[in-house]
Design an enzyme around this catalytic site. Structure first.
Site, mmCIF file in Angstrom:
data_model
loop_
_atom_site.group_PDB
_atom_site.id
_atom_site.type_symbol
_atom_site.label_atom_id
_atom_site.label_comp_id
_atom_site.label_asym_id
_atom_site.label_seq_id
_atom_site.Cartn_x
_atom_site.Cartn_y
_atom_site.Cartn_z
ATOM 1 N N GLY A 144 72.642 47.288 79.537
ATOM 2 C CA GLY A 144 71.386 47.947 80.139
ATOM 3 C C GLY A 144 69.837 48.715 79.600
ATOM 4 O O GLY A 144 69.503 48.575 78.095
ATOM 5 N N ARG A 177 64.287 54.214 81.757
ATOM 6 C CA ARG A 177 63.497 55.316 82.811
ATOM 7 C C ARG A 177 62.746 55.941 81.198
ATOM 8 O O ARG A 177 62.211 57.276 81.264
ATOM 9 C CB ARG A 177 64.896 56.357 83.457
ATOM 10 C CG ARG A 177 64.839 56.278 84.183
ATOM 11 C CD ARG A 177 65.586 57.752 85.087
ATOM 12 N NE ARG A 177 67.311 57.393 85.132
ATOM 13 C CZ ARG A 177 68.315 57.635 84.880
ATOM 14 N NH1 ARG A 177 68.275 58.968 84.643
ATOM 15 N NH2 ARG A 177 69.481 57.220 84.977
ATOM 16 N N ASN A 186 84.493 60.266 86.162
ATOM 17 C CA ASN A 186 84.741 59.069 84.837
ATOM 18 C C ASN A 186 83.771 59.424 83.788
ATOM 19 O O ASN A 186 82.576 59.340 83.817
ATOM 20 C CB ASN A 186 84.155 57.894 85.399
ATOM 21 C CG ASN A 186 84.528 56.918 84.375
ATOM 22 O OD1 ASN A 186 85.104 56.949 83.332
ATOM 23 N ND2 ASN A 186 84.108 55.958 84.826
ATOM 24 N N SER A 224 40.552 76.270 34.432
ATOM 25 C CA SER A 224 40.499 76.294 35.589
ATOM 26 C C SER A 224 38.987 74.668 35.781
ATOM 27 O O SER A 224 38.525 74.934 34.445
ATOM 28 C CB SER A 224 39.879 77.575 36.279
ATOM 29 O OG SER A 224 40.688 78.019 36.283
#
Ligand code: UD1
Ligand code: CA
Length: 465
Positions: free
Chosen positions: A18, A22, A176, A412
């Site tokens: 199919g 949609r 079904n 750092s």
């Protein structure tokens, strides 16, 4: 002892020709994903449990995409072109099943929620009754659109499509499901007797019920207990509905196993993820793929973990992304940390806010608590990475490794320009740009020296007057 008879071969046929109009998508409908997997792959994983003799997919649109998706897998394709209805679709599977015996289990490609127990019960009933066809039915309050099960003296006599149904037939609530078991030998001859004089001018597969009954063959039904299993996907709305069901099923299973999930509606945990007992899952999280989370962990809001292994007693604080990485027992990650692929955070190590790791290993008890990029680095045990540390691993052409040995301390805002090695217990002074290896136990300072000029501002201001 008499040997048990050989089990009846089971052949799977899945209708997916199919158009899926949609969905409004370039992607074939059955390749849309829910719960981290293509819809069709949920179904194939479910039917694989029955070790089918063959699996045939009837396709008609975007066939190249579908072939690519299934490359290397044991799936036979049957092409339906043009699409003249579900009966015509099944007919296209005839050559794939030529000369075979046994039973056909027929499904649509877009019902990912069907449970193996349901299909098992359908096939078992079908074989036990020696039926030509067995239809899986369901009872719906709102049966509009579905084929209706027409019964005579209790037994199914026909299926009537909604568009062809009389007002009286439309009142029937048993529908079904579109899932059937068929005895293979008589199937295709019976299918050729199905015509297309109906409201849609299509060859209806459900007309087989009438044909078999006219042939005097037995047709059976099995009624589905939980109708959510046959929820099909025709639109994005239904795709979201299916995804939510998969999520809820997974979360229910995890909670039954001792996982705390504070807000199951916003915990998106994919089906193959494993989580140990006493782990707490906060709202709004995504755990994906083959991720395994140990027990006693906390996974806080905003976290996404993909294909990773998290050991026991790990805390992943808010808004972290972890992909294809390993986090060992008792480690703490985040908030706002990213572990990119092939990283490993050792036992009780800490990776704090705004720290990014890429292909980087951190040893037991190592810490990178704030603001760092650590790429292609091997970091030893108890190493301390200061805020703002960057491994400069890329020279614009190649990537280079950084090795930081056990107990080293990186001050750092240092740049470690790879390839470079910081020896065991060495210190790197804050603000250094390290271009050469640092020996074990040494202090490396690589920055401009500070010069103070006393009274300099006052002199500047005097000159302006
Ligand atoms: C079908 C049944 C209906 C049942 C419902 C359950 C028919 C005629 N009707 O209706 O009794 O209640 O399923 O959901 O079968 N397909 C093809 N080729 C085609 C037409 C369809 O491969 O030519 C595939 C579709 O991709 C889909 C499946 O068959 O996977 C069912 O088709 P669909 O059009 O959704 O059937 P329904 O009209 O919903
Ligand atoms: Ca249709």
């Amino acid at each position: 002892m008499t040997p048990s008879p050989a089990p009846t071969p089971l052949h799977i046929v899945i209708l997916a020709a199919g158009k899926g109009t949609r969905m409004k998508s370039r992607i074939p409908k059955v390749l849309h994903r829910a719960g981290g997997k293509a819809l069709i792959d949920h179904l194939l994983a479910t039917v694989a449990r029955f070790r089918p003799a063959t699996t045939t997919l009837v396709i008609g649109h975007q066939t190249e995409d579908l072939r690519a998706h299934f490359a290397g897998r044991d799936v036979v394709f049957a092409i339906q072109e043009p699409q003249l209805g579900t009966g015509h679709a099944l007919l296209q599977a005839e050559s794939a099943l030529k000369g075979k015996t046994g039973c056909v289990l027929l499904l649509s490609g877009d019902v990912p929620l069907i449970r193996p127990e349901t299909l098992g019960a359908l096939v078992e009933h079908h074989l036990k009754q020696a039926a030509a066809a067995t239809v899986l039915t369901a009872v719906f309050e709102q049966p509009d659109g579905y084929g209706r099960i027409v019964r005579k003296d209790g037994a199914i006599s026909a299926i009537v499509e909604h568009k062809d149904a009389s007002a009286e037939e439309r009142g029937i609530r048993e529908i079904n499901s579109g899932i059937y078991a068929f005895d293979l030998p008589p199937l295709f001859d019976a299918l050729r007797q199905v015509g297309s004089t109906n409201a849609q001018g299509e060859y209806y597969l459900p007309d087989l019920v009438r044909v078999f009954r006219q042939m005097g063959r037995r047709v059976e039904t099995v009624v589905l207990a939980d109708s959510v299993e046959i929820l099909g996907v025709n639109s994005r709305k239904e795709l979201a509905d299916v995804a939510a069901v998969l999520r809820d099923r997974k979360n229910a299973d995890l909670m039954a196993r001792g996982v705390t999930i504070l807000d199951p509606a916003s915990a998106w945990i994919q089906p193959d993820v494993e989580i140990g007992a006493d782990t707490v899952i906060y709202p709004n999280i995504y755990l994906e793929g083959t991720t395994k989370v140990g027990s006693g962990c906390e996974i806080h809001s905003g976290v996404r973990i993909v294909d990773s292994v998290i050991a026991d007693d790990v805390v992943v604080s808010n808004y972290c992304v972890i992909r294809q990485s390993v986090v060992d027992r008792g480690a703490q990650i985040g908030p706002f940390a990213q572990l990119r692929p092939d990283s490993r955070v050792g036992e009780s190590a800490h990776v704090g806010n705004f720290v990014e790791l890429k292909k980087t290993t951190m040893g037991k008890g190592a810490k990178a608590n704030h603001l760092a990029y650590l790429g292609d680095a091997t970091i030893g045990e108890k190493v301390n990475i200061g805020a703002g540390t960057i491994t400069c691993n890329y020279d614009g052409v190649n990537k280079h490794p950084t090795i930081i040995e056990d107990g080293a301390f990186i001050g750092s805002d240092s740049q470690l320009i790879a390839p470079v090695r910081i020896g065991r217990g060495a210190y790197v002074a804050a603000g250094s740009s390290i271009t050469e290896d640092v020996p074990a136990g040494a202090l490396a300072i690589a920055r401009g020296r500070q010069v103070n000029k006393p009274g300099w501002i006052a002199r500047l201001k005097q000159r302006k007057d």
